[in-house]
Design a protein around this motif. Structure first.
Motif, PDB file in Angstrom:
ATOM      1  N   GLU A  83      46.849 -28.349 113.467  1.00 58.50           N
ATOM      2  CA  GLU A  83      46.195 -27.072 113.704  1.00 58.50           C
ATOM      3  C   GLU A  83      46.078 -26.724 115.181  1.00 58.50           C
ATOM      4  O   GLU A  83      46.100 -25.546 115.551  1.00 58.50           O
ATOM      5  CB  GLU A  83      44.803 -27.055 113.055  1.00 58.50           C
ATOM      6  CG  GLU A  83      44.815 -27.017 111.537  1.00 58.50           C
ATOM      7  CD  GLU A  83      44.802 -28.401 110.912  1.00 58.50           C
ATOM      8  OE1 GLU A  83      45.222 -29.363 111.591  1.00 58.50           O
ATOM      9  OE2 GLU A  83      44.394 -28.525 109.744  1.00 58.50           O
ATOM     10  N   SER A  84      45.952 -27.713 116.058  1.00 61.48           N
ATOM     11  CA  SER A  84      45.745 -27.455 117.480  1.00 61.48           C
ATOM     12  C   SER A  84      47.002 -27.679 118.323  1.00 61.48           C
ATOM     13  O   SER A  84      46.940 -27.593 119.553  1.00 61.48           O
ATOM     14  CB  SER A  84      44.620 -28.354 118.015  1.00 61.48           C
ATOM     15  OG  SER A  84      43.411 -28.108 117.324  1.00 61.48           O
ATOM     16  N   ALA A  85      48.128 -27.944 117.682  1.00 65.79           N
ATOM     17  CA  ALA A  85      49.361 -28.245 118.407  1.00 65.79           C
ATOM     18  C   ALA A  85      50.000 -26.970 118.948  1.00 65.79           C
ATOM     19  O   ALA A  85      49.689 -25.857 118.524  1.00 65.79           O
ATOM     20  CB  ALA A  85      50.340 -28.974 117.494  1.00 65.79           C
ATOM     21  N   THR A  86      50.911 -27.135 119.894  1.00 65.74           N
ATOM     22  CA  THR A  86      51.685 -25.999 120.398  1.00 65.74           C
ATOM     23  C   THR A  86      52.765 -25.631 119.387  1.00 65.74           C
ATOM     24  O   THR A  86      53.117 -26.422 118.493  1.00 65.74           O
ATOM     25  CB  THR A  86      52.360 -26.340 121.730  1.00 65.74           C
ATOM     26  OG1 THR A  86      53.351 -27.361 121.498  1.00 65.74           O
ATOM     27  CG2 THR A  86      51.342 -26.829 122.747  1.00 65.74           C
ATOM     28  N   ASP A  87      53.312 -24.431 119.530  1.00 67.33           N
ATOM     29  CA  ASP A  87      54.406 -24.020 118.646  1.00 67.33           C
ATOM     30  C   ASP A  87      55.590 -24.971 118.766  1.00 67.33           C
ATOM     31  O   ASP A  87      56.234 -25.308 117.770  1.00 67.33           O
ATOM     32  CB  ASP A  87      54.855 -22.598 118.988  1.00 67.33           C
ATOM     33  CG  ASP A  87      53.883 -21.534 118.509  1.00 67.33           C
ATOM     34  OD1 ASP A  87      52.944 -21.877 117.752  1.00 67.33           O
ATOM     35  OD2 ASP A  87      54.064 -20.365 118.880  1.00 67.33           O
ATOM     36  N   THR A  88      55.882 -25.411 119.973  1.00 58.34           N
ATOM     37  CA  THR A  88      57.004 -26.329 120.174  1.00 58.34           C
ATOM     38  C   THR A  88      56.765 -27.644 119.446  1.00 58.34           C
ATOM     39  O   THR A  88      57.678 -28.198 118.821  1.00 58.34           O
ATOM     40  CB  THR A  88      57.221 -26.596 121.677  1.00 58.34           C
ATOM     41  OG1 THR A  88      57.518 -25.368 122.332  1.00 58.34           O
ATOM     42  CG2 THR A  88      58.370 -27.565 121.898  1.00 58.34           C
ATOM     43  N   GLU A  89      55.549 -28.148 119.499  1.00 55.47           N
ATOM     44  CA  GLU A  89      55.226 -29.411 118.816  1.00 55.47           C
ATOM     45  C   GLU A  89      55.337 -29.259 117.311  1.00 55.47           C
ATOM     46  O   GLU A  89      55.846 -30.159 116.622  1.00 55.47           O
ATOM     47  CB  GLU A  89      53.827 -29.862 119.214  1.00 55.47           C
ATOM     48  CG  GLU A  89      53.728 -30.350 120.654  1.00 55.47           C
ATOM     49  CD  GLU A  89      52.291 -30.528 121.114  1.00 55.47           C
ATOM     50  OE1 GLU A  89      52.095 -31.255 122.105  1.00 55.47           O
ATOM     51  OE2 GLU A  89      51.366 -29.936 120.499  1.00 55.47           O
ATOM     52  N   VAL A  90      54.881 -28.134 116.780  1.00 55.72           N
ATOM     53  CA  VAL A  90      54.988 -27.902 115.338  1.00 55.72           C
ATOM     54  C   VAL A  90      56.455 -27.772 114.943  1.00 55.72           C
ATOM     55  O   VAL A  90      56.907 -28.357 113.947  1.00 55.72           O
ATOM     56  CB  VAL A  90      54.188 -26.655 114.926  1.00 55.72           C
ATOM     57  CG1 VAL A  90      54.400 -26.355 113.440  1.00 55.72           C
ATOM     58  CG2 VAL A  90      52.703 -26.856 115.217  1.00 55.72           C
ATOM     59  N   PHE A  91      57.227 -27.006 115.722  1.00 52.31           N
ATOM     60  CA  PHE A  91      58.655 -26.901 115.450  1.00 52.31           C
ATOM     61  C   PHE A  91      59.313 -28.272 115.428  1.00 52.31           C
ATOM     62  O   PHE A  91      60.115 -28.581 114.543  1.00 52.31           O
ATOM     63  CB  PHE A  91      59.342 -26.011 116.490  1.00 52.31           C
ATOM     64  CG  PHE A  91      60.832 -26.118 116.446  1.00 52.31           C
ATOM     65  CD1 PHE A  91      61.560 -25.415 115.487  1.00 52.31           C
ATOM     66  CD2 PHE A  91      61.525 -26.955 117.315  1.00 52.31           C
ATOM     67  CE1 PHE A  91      62.938 -25.547 115.411  1.00 52.31           C
ATOM     68  CE2 PHE A  91      62.901 -27.080 117.243  1.00 52.31           C
ATOM     69  CZ  PHE A  91      63.612 -26.370 116.292  1.00 52.31           C
ATOM     70  N   ALA A  92      58.998 -29.107 116.404  1.00 53.30           N
ATOM     71  CA  ALA A  92      59.600 -30.439 116.479  1.00 53.30           C
ATOM     72  C   ALA A  92      59.289 -31.262 115.237  1.00 53.30           C
ATOM     73  O   ALA A  92      60.152 -31.990 114.723  1.00 53.30           O
ATOM     74  CB  ALA A  92      59.112 -31.165 117.735  1.00 53.30           C
TER      75      ALA A  92
END
Length: 273
Positions: free
Chosen positions: A237-246
């Protein structure tokens, strides 16, 4: 006048695309997985190939280049930075350069991630972008050379194009991508509707490529790391978009599902390693 565009199935699951300018008679091919199907469409329509636009160096996108060049004398266009891995280039391009097919201008985009120096070609007057193995229907290319950060920047470029842009991607992977997408965002009503359309299309042996960018934005998990449902299911929930994409890309790499989902049932994550 916009370009006339023909979608050509090649090999087992590749696509090539012909772009024809009626006024000038110029015709470009985006990628050349093999020559024979392209020649068949050119001859059936009375078109003469003048340009070959290469998106990236992988063999299933360039195997037909030399045969087509020899037959038609077409000019080969590709990434200047990747010239050493491509067939000999007549026109070497970089991001921001313009390719003209007749009076139709196509802008070169660097969409690296699947591999370095992967290009896409955006023709705004035709509402078309040719993305090969970067953005795909309900998916994106595996990261063979690039990083998640690099791929997310590339996908974000495509996502910023006008929503009614038509996305011409390089493979018929949509059913497999849909199977995975449903495990990531099963509450997405638009995704459920799209899965039904895919099932019907494939039952009739119809292609699912091209697709509308607006549909990709609404259903493709690789364009949706901001989705609250996706973030909750991933515990990010608190991750960056890049981290979620990864993390989505990592899960897709390990995904073992093969059957189209039963959208009447809640999916599990049991197909992951």
């Amino acid at each position: 006048m916009s370009l006339q565009i023909a979608t050509i199935p090649c090999r087992e699951d590749n696509y090539a695309f012909l772009l024809h300018d009626k006024d000038s008679g110029e015709t470009a091919l985006v990628d050349a997985p093999e020559a024979a199907p392209v020649i068949e469409v050119l001859e059936s329509r009375g078109w003469t190939l003048t340009h070959i636009l290469i998106t990236h160096h992988h063999y299933d996108h360039i195997d037909g280049v030399e045969e087509l060049r020899a037959k038609y004398g077409a000019k080969v266009v590709g990434a200047k930075a990747d010239a050493a891995r491509l067939p000999a280039l007549d026109i070497a391009v970089s991001e921001g350069d313009i390719i003209k097919i007749g009076e139709n201008e196509g802008k070169v985009l660097n969409v690296s991630g699947h591999c370095d120096n992967h290009l896409a070609f955006h023709f705004p007057r035709s509402f078309a972008v040719f993305t090969a193995d970067s953005l795909m229907a309900l998916g994106c290319g595996r990261l063979f050379e690039g990083t998640p950060e690099q791929m997310w920047r590339s996908l974000s470029k495509i996502a910023a194009l006008p929503e009614m842009t038509i996305v011409y991607s390089g493979h018929e992977y949509t059913a497999a991508n849909a199977t995975f997408a449903y495990t990531i965002e099963p509450g997405n009503a638009a995704l459920k509707d799209r899965i039904l359309q895919i099932i019907e299309a494939r039952a009739q042996k119809m292609p699912t490529v091209p697709s509308l960018l607006t549909d990709e934005l609404a259903t493709n998990p690789f364009l949706r790391p901001q989705s609250p449902e996706i973030r909750q299911r991933l515990g990010m929930e608190s991750a960056t978009d890049t981290e979620v994409f990864a993390e989505i890309r990592r899960r897709k790499d390990n995904f073992k599902g093969t059957e189209m989902p039963d959208i009447t049932e809640e999916p599990c994550n049991c197909a992951y390693e």
